[in-house]
Motif scaffolding. Structure first.
Motif, PDB file in Angstrom:
ATOM      1  N   ILE A   1     -13.592  -2.618   1.162  1.00  0.00           N
ATOM      2  CA  ILE A   1     -13.048  -1.261   1.201  1.00  0.00           C
ATOM      3  C   ILE A   1     -12.561  -0.887  -0.205  1.00  0.00           C
ATOM      4  O   ILE A   1     -11.839  -1.659  -0.842  1.00  0.00           O
ATOM      5  N   PRO A   2     -12.938   0.275  -0.716  1.00  0.00           N
ATOM      6  CA  PRO A   2     -12.486   0.683  -2.055  1.00  0.00           C
ATOM      7  C   PRO A   2     -10.962   0.637  -2.178  1.00  0.00           C
ATOM      8  O   PRO A   2     -10.239   1.093  -1.279  1.00  0.00           O
ATOM      9  N   LYS A   3     -10.477   0.101  -3.297  1.00  0.00           N
ATOM     10  CA  LYS A   3      -9.033  -0.026  -3.504  1.00  0.00           C
ATOM     11  C   LYS A   3      -8.351   1.332  -3.559  1.00  0.00           C
ATOM     12  O   LYS A   3      -7.141   1.440  -3.295  1.00  0.00           O
ATOM     13  N   GLY A   4      -9.106   2.346  -3.886  1.00  0.00           N
ATOM     14  CA  GLY A   4      -8.528   3.684  -3.954  1.00  0.00           C
ATOM     15  C   GLY A   4      -7.936   4.133  -2.630  1.00  0.00           C
ATOM     16  O   GLY A   4      -6.974   4.923  -2.619  1.00  0.00           O
ATOM     17  N   GLN A   5      -8.498   3.649  -1.520  1.00  0.00           N
ATOM     18  CA  GLN A   5      -7.961   4.046  -0.217  1.00  0.00           C
ATOM     19  C   GLN A   5      -6.567   3.469  -0.003  1.00  0.00           C
ATOM     20  O   GLN A   5      -5.682   4.138   0.542  1.00  0.00           O
ATOM     21  N   THR A   6      -6.381   2.230  -0.424  1.00  0.00           N
ATOM     22  CA  THR A   6      -5.053   1.622  -0.317  1.00  0.00           C
ATOM     23  C   THR A   6      -4.054   2.350  -1.208  1.00  0.00           C
ATOM     24  O   THR A   6      -2.927   2.652  -0.794  1.00  0.00           O
TER      25      THR A   6
ATOM     26  N   LEU B   1       2.982   5.594   3.032  1.00  0.00           N
ATOM     27  CA  LEU B   1       2.782   4.527   4.016  1.00  0.00           C
ATOM     28  C   LEU B   1       3.185   3.188   3.420  1.00  0.00           C
ATOM     29  O   LEU B   1       2.987   2.932   2.228  1.00  0.00           O
ATOM     30  N   THR B   2       3.758   2.334   4.251  1.00  0.00           N
ATOM     31  CA  THR B   2       4.066   0.982   3.811  1.00  0.00           C
ATOM     32  C   THR B   2       2.780   0.169   3.740  1.00  0.00           C
ATOM     33  O   THR B   2       1.723   0.604   4.217  1.00  0.00           O
ATOM     34  N   TYR B   3       2.887  -1.027   3.173  1.00  0.00           N
ATOM     35  CA  TYR B   3       1.702  -1.884   3.095  1.00  0.00           C
ATOM     36  C   TYR B   3       1.184  -2.212   4.496  1.00  0.00           C
ATOM     37  O   TYR B   3      -0.024  -2.161   4.745  1.00  0.00           O
ATOM     38  N   GLY B   4       2.089  -2.538   5.424  1.00  0.00           N
ATOM     39  CA  GLY B   4       1.676  -2.853   6.789  1.00  0.00           C
ATOM     40  C   GLY B   4       1.015  -1.677   7.473  1.00  0.00           C
ATOM     41  O   GLY B   4      -0.003  -1.827   8.151  1.00  0.00           O
ATOM     42  N   GLN B   5       1.585  -0.491   7.327  1.00  0.00           N
ATOM     43  CA  GLN B   5       0.995   0.707   7.931  1.00  0.00           C
ATOM     44  C   GLN B   5      -0.371   1.010   7.333  1.00  0.00           C
ATOM     45  O   GLN B   5      -1.291   1.425   8.048  1.00  0.00           O
ATOM     46  N   THR B   6      -0.507   0.804   6.040  1.00  0.00           N
ATOM     47  CA  THR B   6      -1.796   1.033   5.384  1.00  0.00           C
ATOM     48  C   THR B   6      -2.864   0.114   5.957  1.00  0.00           C
ATOM     49  O   THR B   6      -3.992   0.542   6.232  1.00  0.00           O
ATOM     50  N   MET B   7      -2.505  -1.143   6.148  1.00  0.00           N
ATOM     51  CA  MET B   7      -3.465  -2.102   6.677  1.00  0.00           C
ATOM     52  C   MET B   7      -3.849  -1.768   8.121  1.00  0.00           C
ATOM     53  O   MET B   7      -5.024  -1.765   8.484  1.00  0.00           O
TER      54      MET B   7
END
Length: 216
Positions: free
Chosen positions: A112-117, A125-131
């Motif tokens: 997945i492109p890092k740009g989405q993260t 969004l938190t890291y957990g929510q992003t995942m």
């Protein structure tokens, strides 16, 4: 082939079939959840979690499944918490399979492109929510074929439960064989029961993959 074995011992075969099916379903859910968590650990921002995830995958993947099952069968008993063969075998199967699922999901995440993260984090969004909401759904879609293969392997690997009297297909087949001494016929019928489980799953994975490809 002596089909009277199947008819005379159909109840035993079905008991083993139910045991294998239940163990496989429980291990499938457990291994997927644990594998996804370990995959997130492996690419997470915290070094300690990355080390934990990497150590888990490298350790579990490189030891025999039977040894993992023995750990859960004999280990808790040494501390006064004995587990029956079905429970220990199912937990061992889930833990072992989760290491392979973790690697498959990690590969999907890395695709997945890092740009989405970065975009998700910049949106608050938190890291957990992003995942959970952004990355994992896409990653899992990308790795459906290898995940499907791992789930099929899980069903076949469930035969290890017979070593700890886990009440699976192979366990009851051993009982039938000890009564009939018709080894070839007994285990050919077991193979047919395994095909009943694995072939629909294989077909379902292909159909799901094609639908997702059309959708996206």
């Amino acid at each position: 082939m002596d089909f009277t074995i199947l008819t005379d011992y159909f109840g035993d075969y079905m008991e083993g079939f139910r045991g294998t099916l239940l163990s496989s379903l429980l291990a499938l859910v457990g291994s997927f959840a644990l594998g996804a968590l370990i995959a997130v650990f492996r690419i997470g921002p915290l070094r300690a979690l990355r080390w934990l995830g990497t150590g888990y995958v490298e350790f579990i993947r490189n030891i025999p499944l039977l040894l993992v099952v023995y750990v859960f069968y004999y280990g808790p008993a040494a501390f006064g918490i004995p587990l029956d063969g079905f429970t220990a075998g199912t937990i061992g199967l889930a833990v072992y399979t989760s290491s392979f699922i973790a690697e498959a999901i990690r590969a999907g995440i890395m695709a997945i492109p890092k740009g989405q993260t970065e975009a998700a984090r910049s949106s608050g969004l938190t890291y957990g929510q992003t995942m959970v909401h952004i990355i994992l759904p896409q990653a899992i879609r990308l790795v459906i074929p290898p995940l499907g293969n791992q789930f099929i392997n899980l069903i076949k690997n469930s035969s290890v439960l017979t070593i700890v009297a886990g009440l699976d297909l192979m366990y009851f087949a051993d009982i039938v064989n000890s009564d009939t001494f018709r080894t070839f016929d007994t285990y050919i019928f077991v193979a047919l029961f395994y095909l009943v489980l694995t072939l629909p799953l294989s077909y379902g994975v292909r159909v799901w993959e094609r639908r997702l490809q059309r959708k996206y």
